[in-house]
Design a protein around this motif. Structure first.
Motif, PDB file in Angstrom:
ATOM      1  N   GLY A 190       0.820  -1.209   0.000  1.00  0.00           N
ATOM      2  CA  GLY A 190       0.000   0.000   0.000  1.00  0.00           C
ATOM      3  C   GLY A 190       0.849   1.251   0.000  1.00  0.00           C
ATOM      4  O   GLY A 190       1.618   1.487   0.917  1.00  0.00           O
ATOM      5  N   VAL A 191       0.721   2.045  -1.051  1.00  0.00           N
ATOM      6  CA  VAL A 191       1.410   3.329  -1.109  1.00  0.00           C
ATOM      7  C   VAL A 191       0.587   4.311  -0.287  1.00  0.00           C
ATOM      8  O   VAL A 191      -0.608   4.471  -0.513  1.00  0.00           O
ATOM      9  N   THR A 192       1.223   4.961   0.664  1.00  0.00           N
ATOM     10  CA  THR A 192       0.501   5.852   1.580  1.00  0.00           C
ATOM     11  C   THR A 192       0.279   7.231   0.971  1.00  0.00           C
ATOM     12  O   THR A 192       0.936   7.629   0.010  1.00  0.00           O
ATOM     13  N   GLY A 193      -0.650   7.965   1.557  1.00  0.00           N
ATOM     14  CA  GLY A 193      -0.917   9.325   1.135  1.00  0.00           C
ATOM     15  C   GLY A 193       0.310  10.214   1.270  1.00  0.00           C
ATOM     16  O   GLY A 193       0.561  11.081   0.430  1.00  0.00           O
ATOM     17  N   THR A 194       1.095   9.988   2.305  1.00  0.00           N
ATOM     18  CA  THR A 194       2.318  10.763   2.510  1.00  0.00           C
ATOM     19  C   THR A 194       3.309  10.501   1.381  1.00  0.00           C
ATOM     20  O   THR A 194       3.938  11.437   0.862  1.00  0.00           O
ATOM     21  N   GLU A 195       3.431   9.229   0.978  1.00  0.00           N
ATOM     22  CA  GLU A 195       4.333   8.886  -0.122  1.00  0.00           C
ATOM     23  C   GLU A 195       3.845   9.506  -1.443  1.00  0.00           C
ATOM     24  O   GLU A 195       4.646   9.965  -2.255  1.00  0.00           O
ATOM     25  N   LEU A 196       2.527   9.515  -1.634  1.00  0.00           N
ATOM     26  CA  LEU A 196       1.975  10.115  -2.852  1.00  0.00           C
ATOM     27  C   LEU A 196       2.210  11.622  -2.883  1.00  0.00           C
ATOM     28  O   LEU A 196       2.538  12.188  -3.925  1.00  0.00           O
ATOM     29  N   LYS A 197       2.054  12.282  -1.733  1.00  0.00           N
ATOM     30  CA  LYS A 197       2.286  13.735  -1.675  1.00  0.00           C
ATOM     31  C   LYS A 197       3.748  14.063  -1.985  1.00  0.00           C
ATOM     32  O   LYS A 197       4.035  15.028  -2.694  1.00  0.00           O
ATOM     33  N   ALA A 198       4.655  13.262  -1.456  1.00  0.00           N
ATOM     34  CA  ALA A 198       6.076  13.476  -1.742  1.00  0.00           C
ATOM     35  C   ALA A 198       6.356  13.276  -3.231  1.00  0.00           C
ATOM     36  O   ALA A 198       7.126  14.028  -3.838  1.00  0.00           O
ATOM     37  N   ALA A 199       5.712  12.295  -3.835  1.00  0.00           N
ATOM     38  CA  ALA A 199       5.902  12.038  -5.267  1.00  0.00           C
ATOM     39  C   ALA A 199       5.322  13.162  -6.111  1.00  0.00           C
ATOM     40  O   ALA A 199       5.869  13.488  -7.167  1.00  0.00           O
ATOM     41  N   GLU A 200       4.226  13.767  -5.658  1.00  0.00           N
ATOM     42  CA  GLU A 200       3.613  14.888  -6.387  1.00  0.00           C
ATOM     43  C   GLU A 200       4.597  16.039  -6.566  1.00  0.00           C
ATOM     44  O   GLU A 200       4.572  16.728  -7.592  1.00  0.00           O
ATOM     45  N   GLU A 201       5.463  16.235  -5.584  1.00  0.00           N
ATOM     46  CA  GLU A 201       6.452  17.305  -5.678  1.00  0.00           C
ATOM     47  C   GLU A 201       7.405  17.076  -6.846  1.00  0.00           C
ATOM     48  O   GLU A 201       7.834  18.016  -7.496  1.00  0.00           O
ATOM     49  N   HIS A 202       7.731  15.808  -7.120  1.00  0.00           N
ATOM     50  CA  HIS A 202       8.628  15.483  -8.232  1.00  0.00           C
ATOM     51  C   HIS A 202       7.915  15.568  -9.571  1.00  0.00           C
ATOM     52  O   HIS A 202       8.497  15.966 -10.572  1.00  0.00           O
ATOM     53  N   VAL A 203       6.649  15.185  -9.583  1.00  0.00           N
ATOM     54  CA  VAL A 203       5.888  15.106 -10.828  1.00  0.00           C
ATOM     55  C   VAL A 203       5.332  16.461 -11.216  1.00  0.00           C
ATOM     56  O   VAL A 203       5.251  16.802 -12.388  1.00  0.00           O
ATOM     57  N   GLY A 204       4.917  17.246 -10.259  1.00  0.00           N
ATOM     58  CA  GLY A 204       4.287  18.532 -10.540  1.00  0.00           C
ATOM     59  C   GLY A 204       2.785  18.412 -10.409  1.00  0.00           C
ATOM     60  O   GLY A 204       2.267  17.444  -9.850  1.00  0.00           O
ATOM     61  N   ALA A 205       2.076  19.374 -10.942  1.00  0.00           N
ATOM     62  CA  ALA A 205       0.614  19.415 -10.830  1.00  0.00           C
ATOM     63  C   ALA A 205       0.003  18.182 -11.471  1.00  0.00           C
ATOM     64  O   ALA A 205       0.364  17.793 -12.570  1.00  0.00           O
ATOM     65  N   VAL A 206      -0.908  17.580 -10.745  1.00  0.00           N
ATOM     66  CA  VAL A 206      -1.573  16.381 -11.238  1.00  0.00           C
ATOM     67  C   VAL A 206      -2.838  16.799 -11.955  1.00  0.00           C
ATOM     68  O   VAL A 206      -3.684  17.476 -11.386  1.00  0.00           O
TER      69      VAL A 206
END
Length: 152
Positions: free
Chosen positions: A40-56
């Motif tokens: 399970g990928v956590t919400g915290t991990e997803l938020k950190a990944a969003e910083e690398h990817v940019g606006a979703v």
């Protein structure tokens, strides 16, 4: 809600399959390698990944966020570009619909198969333990938690 949980579960499974496809096509995994055990990928991990990817924006970008978070969780150094993630999403859009059909069939058939397994095990115990022992089945916990909630 339960519907949102179901859709999130479906999306996670599809993204995991898409990540496997991307890793194979990019030469990061051999073709016969099993699916990565992401968990399970956590919400915290997803938020950190969003910083690398940019606006979703949409599901294609949501996959890029998932890919970054999952690869981080797996401890894999390689990262695809956002463009590679979007391209993989777009190339496999038919796969999304195909997996939806399989997911629906699984959802419909799963409870029937689980019920047949419980009956089979109850009959086995009844045959080998005799009628004096008595076999009873009851729900140990809520079926939403797990379909394997019945104890004999």
């Amino acid at each position: 809600s339960r519907e949102q949980d179901t859709m999130a579960g479906f999306q996670r499974n599809y993204f995991r399959a898409l990540l496997h496809y991307l890793m194979v096509t990019m030469g990061q995994l051999p073709m016969d390698a099993p699916f990565p055990a992401v968990g399970g990928v956590t919400g915290t991990e997803l938020k950190a990944a969003e910083e690398h990817v940019g606006a979703v924006g949409g599901d294609d970008r949501a996959f890029a966020v998932y890919a970054y978070a999952a690869l981080e969780r797996l401890g894999v150094k390689w990262r695809p570009t956002v463009a590679q993630c979007v391209e993989a999403w777009q190339k496999t859009s038919d796969g999304y619909r195909q997996m939806a059909v399989v997911w629906t069939l699984r959802s419909l058939m799963g409870p029937l198969i689980e019920g047949m397994l419980v009956v089979d095990r109850a009959l086995y115990l009844r045959k080998h333990c005799g009628p004096a022992g008595g076999v009873r089945a009851f729900a140990l916990f809520d079926a939403v938690t797990s379909p394997r909630n019945v104890v004999l």
